[in-house]
Every structure is written in C-alpha cells, then in structure tokens.
Design a protein around this motif. Structure first.
Motif, mmCIF file in Angstrom:
data_model
loop_
_atom_site.group_PDB
_atom_site.id
_atom_site.type_symbol
_atom_site.label_atom_id
_atom_site.label_comp_id
_atom_site.label_asym_id
_atom_site.label_seq_id
_atom_site.Cartn_x
_atom_site.Cartn_y
_atom_site.Cartn_z
ATOM 1 N N ILE A 192 39.018 34.263 51.398
ATOM 2 C CA ILE A 192 38.505 33.467 50.276
ATOM 3 C C ILE A 192 37.319 32.620 50.732
ATOM 4 C CG2 ILE A 192 39.052 31.666 48.588
ATOM 5 C CD1 ILE A 192 40.389 34.449 48.099
ATOM 6 N N GLN A 193 37.426 31.998 51.888
ATOM 7 C CA GLN A 193 36.335 31.157 52.406
ATOM 8 C C GLN A 193 35.047 31.958 52.569
ATOM 9 O OE1 GLN A 193 36.518 28.195 52.218
ATOM 10 N NE2 GLN A 193 35.127 27.197 53.571
ATOM 11 N N GLN A 194 35.187 33.201 53.015
ATOM 12 C CA GLN A 194 34.014 34.047 53.235
ATOM 13 C C GLN A 194 33.405 34.547 51.923
ATOM 14 O OE1 GLN A 194 34.907 37.525 55.565
ATOM 15 N NE2 GLN A 194 32.783 38.144 55.704
ATOM 16 N N ASN A 195 34.250 34.814 50.918
ATOM 17 C CA ASN A 195 33.769 35.459 49.704
ATOM 18 C C ASN A 195 33.675 34.554 48.473
ATOM 19 O OD1 ASN A 195 33.592 38.483 50.418
ATOM 20 N ND2 ASN A 195 35.528 37.813 51.302
ATOM 21 N N ALA A 196 34.431 33.468 48.467
ATOM 22 C CA ALA A 196 34.417 32.544 47.333
ATOM 23 C C ALA A 196 34.681 31.130 47.844
ATOM 24 C CB ALA A 196 35.471 32.961 46.307
ATOM 25 N N PRO A 197 33.730 30.545 48.566
ATOM 26 C CA PRO A 197 33.962 29.281 49.259
ATOM 27 C C PRO A 197 34.228 28.066 48.361
ATOM 28 C CG PRO A 197 31.668 29.931 49.442
ATOM 29 C CD PRO A 197 32.387 31.070 48.793
ATOM 30 N N LEU A 198 33.997 28.164 47.066
ATOM 31 C CA LEU A 198 34.232 27.024 46.182
ATOM 32 C C LEU A 198 35.695 26.891 45.754
ATOM 33 C CD1 LEU A 198 31.070 27.224 43.903
ATOM 34 C CD2 LEU A 198 31.471 25.729 45.868
ATOM 35 N N VAL A 199 36.525 27.876 46.081
ATOM 36 C CA VAL A 199 37.942 27.837 45.718
ATOM 37 C C VAL A 199 38.789 28.096 46.960
ATOM 38 C CG1 VAL A 199 37.583 28.501 43.310
ATOM 39 C CG2 VAL A 199 37.891 30.272 45.030
ATOM 40 N N SER A 200 40.110 28.055 46.797
ATOM 41 C CA SER A 200 41.001 28.283 47.934
ATOM 42 C C SER A 200 41.945 29.443 47.636
ATOM 43 C CB SER A 200 41.821 27.024 48.227
ATOM 44 O OG SER A 200 42.789 26.832 47.222
ATOM 45 N N ALA A 201 42.758 29.801 48.619
ATOM 46 C CA ALA A 201 43.731 30.886 48.445
ATOM 47 C C ALA A 201 44.730 30.554 47.341
ATOM 48 C CB ALA A 201 44.448 31.167 49.757
ATOM 49 N N ASN A 202 44.933 29.275 47.067
ATOM 50 C CA ASN A 202 45.837 28.879 45.977
ATOM 51 C C ASN A 202 45.295 29.282 44.614
ATOM 52 O OD1 ASN A 202 47.577 27.670 47.804
ATOM 53 N ND2 ASN A 202 46.568 25.686 47.638
ATOM 54 N N ASN A 203 44.010 29.605 44.541
ATOM 55 C CA ASN A 203 43.383 29.960 43.279
ATOM 56 C C ASN A 203 43.312 31.470 43.045
ATOM 57 O OD1 ASN A 203 41.502 27.335 44.330
ATOM 58 N ND2 ASN A 203 42.494 27.182 42.338
ATOM 59 N N VAL A 204 44.005 32.250 43.880
ATOM 60 C CA VAL A 204 44.013 33.701 43.703
ATOM 61 C C VAL A 204 44.878 34.039 42.492
ATOM 62 C CG1 VAL A 204 44.733 35.904 44.704
ATOM 63 C CG2 VAL A 204 43.622 34.189 46.136
ATOM 64 N N ARG A 205 44.301 34.774 41.553
ATOM 65 C CA ARG A 205 45.055 35.207 40.369
ATOM 66 C C ARG A 205 45.631 36.598 40.576
ATOM 67 N NH1 ARG A 205 40.658 33.479 35.823
ATOM 68 N NH2 ARG A 205 40.767 31.227 36.170
ATOM 69 N N LYS A 206 44.818 37.499 41.118
ATOM 70 C CA LYS A 206 45.244 38.884 41.362
ATOM 71 C C LYS A 206 44.561 39.404 42.618
ATOM 72 C CE LYS A 206 45.848 40.460 36.598
ATOM 73 N NZ LYS A 206 45.453 41.475 35.628
ATOM 74 N N ILE A 207 45.245 40.321 43.300
ATOM 75 C CA ILE A 207 44.641 41.061 44.408
ATOM 76 C C ILE A 207 44.930 42.530 44.110
ATOM 77 C CG2 ILE A 207 44.541 41.436 46.889
ATOM 78 C CD1 ILE A 207 45.817 38.628 47.223
ATOM 79 N N ASN A 208 43.984 43.165 43.447
ATOM 80 C CA ASN A 208 44.180 44.540 43.005
ATOM 81 C C ASN A 208 43.765 45.538 44.079
ATOM 82 O OD1 ASN A 208 45.164 43.971 40.394
ATOM 83 N ND2 ASN A 208 43.086 43.646 39.659
ATOM 84 N N LEU A 209 44.706 46.383 44.486
ATOM 85 C CA LEU A 209 44.373 47.510 45.346
ATOM 86 C C LEU A 209 43.679 48.531 44.459
ATOM 87 C CD1 LEU A 209 44.774 49.037 48.106
ATOM 88 C CD2 LEU A 209 46.708 50.123 46.981
ATOM 89 N N THR A 210 42.456 48.904 44.814
ATOM 90 C CA THR A 210 41.689 49.832 43.983
ATOM 91 C C THR A 210 41.447 51.173 44.653
ATOM 92 O OG1 THR A 210 39.623 48.867 44.789
ATOM 93 C CG2 THR A 210 40.523 47.984 42.733
ATOM 94 N N GLY A 211 41.695 51.265 45.968
ATOM 95 C CA GLY A 211 41.473 52.535 46.648
ATOM 96 C C GLY A 211 42.135 52.589 48.011
#
Length: 185
Positions: A68-87
């Motif tokens: 999350i820090q690397q890809n969306a630094p304005l939020v934290s892991a607590n803000n994850v809504r979904k982690i979709n496996l796509t492939g």
C-alpha cells in the motif's frame, strides 16, 4: 411572510459544502491499482507411474503495509476494500518433450488460511495434450476477492494436478499471480 434566519442559511450552506468536500476527499483518497506479486516456485516430483493426483502447498506472506505504501501512500492497509486475484500463470523451467505441462491433464489452484475456508480460485479442467511450458489458468468468475486470506498475514496456495502420463524428472514450476487492489476511505 416568514423569513429564514441568516444563521440557519449559513449553517445549511456550510453543511452542504462540508459534505460535498468530504466526498471529494474520499475520491482523492481512493486508489485502485494493479499488482504483480513475487513469483512462487514449487517442484512437482517425478511421477514415473500415474497413481493419483498431485497436491503441493506453498505458504505465502504479503506485506500489505509495504504494498500500500508503494502504490497508494495516502492510505493504509486498513483501507483495503478488496484484493482481487485477476490472473495466474504457471511456467515450467527446463521442460523437454517428455516433461512439460502436457503431462498434466487438469490443474487447479486453491487458497486457504487459518479460520478461512479453502477456495478454488483458478483452474484448467482439460489441459490440451500438446507440448507447453507456460499456461494461464482461468480465474474463477474472472476475479476472486482474496482479502480475507491475505489479511491473515500468511496464507497457502495449493496446486492440484491430475497427471495425464508419468514424467522422468521433477518439474520446477513458477507461479505468477496478478491482483487489482481496491483501496480507499
């Protein structure tokens, strides 16, 4: 004729502005991003005689805070809504005519974690009987939300394979997984 008190008008304007700006802030703090996890390597042992299905388990851990820090630094892991496996793709190293993915009739991948029921997330039910060193597995329903598994810190991927014919050597298989993260407040 009744008049509206100026304080009430100001309060109403302030409330509308405040709530609309909260929605704008929420939109700014929303970040959906694609992520390719570190490859996983498993070894399918040589199977000179086909006796039954093969099952391999690999424990995996993802550092959500770092992702999350690397890809969306304005939020934290607590803000994850979904982690979709796509492939999911699998590749065999050192394949030859007698030892490649052609030896496997069916392949499926499941995920499991402590306190969360195991779930099949991708498969190939009828793998073609042709020489192949890499395959893309069909993800269940196009995407599977793995948040309940990944949030556990450690989870297991299980590779199930139904051999079509025996092999003369072990097969080193690299599994690559691709995700879309939905993150926001």
């Amino acid at each position: 004729m009744k008049t509206i008190h100026p304080v009430l008008v100001f309060s109403l304007i302030f409330a509308v502005g405040f709530f609309s700006s909260c929605n704008k802030i929420k939109e700014v703090l929303k970040a959906d991003f694609d992520y390719e996890a570190a490859p996983i390597t498993v070894t399918i042992p040589a199977v000179p005689v086909v006796l039954g299905d093969i099952e391999l388990t690999k424990e995996v851990a993802m550092d959500l805070d770092a992702i999350i820090q690397q890809n969306a630094p304005l939020v934290s892991a607590n803000n994850v809504r979904k982690i979709n496996l796509t492939g999911i793709t699998i590749e065999v190293a050192g394949a030859d005519d007698d030892n490649n993915l052609q030896n496997l009739e069916a392949i499926r991948v499941a995920v499991g974690a402590d306190g969360v029921e195991e779930k099949v997330i991708a498969e190939i039910a009828n793998n073609p009987d042709v020489f192949e060193t890499s395959l893309s597995l069909n993800v269940t329903d196009g995407a599977v939300d793995l948040k309940p598994y990944i949030m556990k810190g450690k989870f297991d991927y299980k590779l199930y394979a139904k051999p079509r014919r025996g092999t003369t050597k072990s097969l080193t298989v690299t599994v690559k997984t691709f995700y879309t993260f939905v993150v926001g407040v």
